[in-house]
Scaffold this motif. Sequence first.
Motif: not given
Length: 242
Positions: A167-171
């Motif tokens: 999710r952090a990478a997606d953000a």
Amino acid sequence: MTLQGAGMVSSGAFVSYLRVSTARQGRSGLGLEAQRKAVADFLAGGTWRHVAELVEVESGARDTRPRLAEALTLCRIHGATLVIAKLDRLSRDAAFLLNLQKAGVRFVAADMPEANELVVGIMAVVAQAERKMISARTKAALAAAKARGVKLGNPGNLRNRDLGSARAADARARRSAARAADLAPILADVRAAGAVSLRQVAAALNVHQIPAARGGAWTATQVRRITTETVTRRKMRPTPAT
């Protein structure tokens, strides 16, 4: 960024946002000059740069304001602060101000410079209280379910750490895509003006005083990255049905 209202002269880049509530006021200039003077007095002195002025003719009850959206885009591109004459020129809707905070754009009101932290701080306290109440209700519901013999827990929760990283990478990817979208029209204008190579585009962005993603001057490598992001977004855009 230093501010006149804090007892120091203004510095940095600013985008001013002015709003009137009727088309007649917009045409006559009624109210606009007073707002301009308030902003000018607030920014008086120091070494600051006025990026642009955006004027909205809109109802205060609406949050869909195209000129404000333009102002926020300019703030993100230039690393600028949004400055308004009065707090009610933004919105009376607390949810809207929270969304403004999430957009990552600094803003300040000329009539109350400390309101930036004050307003956001109050809303943060309210949001935190709401989250605590929701958490308490959730825990109470889970405890009641467990008392009834419902089996709780999920082995899949062991994957939460990996999920959080994803999710952090997606953000980060979403932020990168959003910046590419903000810069796309500017890059098009720069190329239309004759900048062909990556170095020439970087030089043009630096001349326009547009900071790179992490601040500082643009390089050819950074231009290549943002250009690649823009091309990728275009390829991913769905084709309209014929």
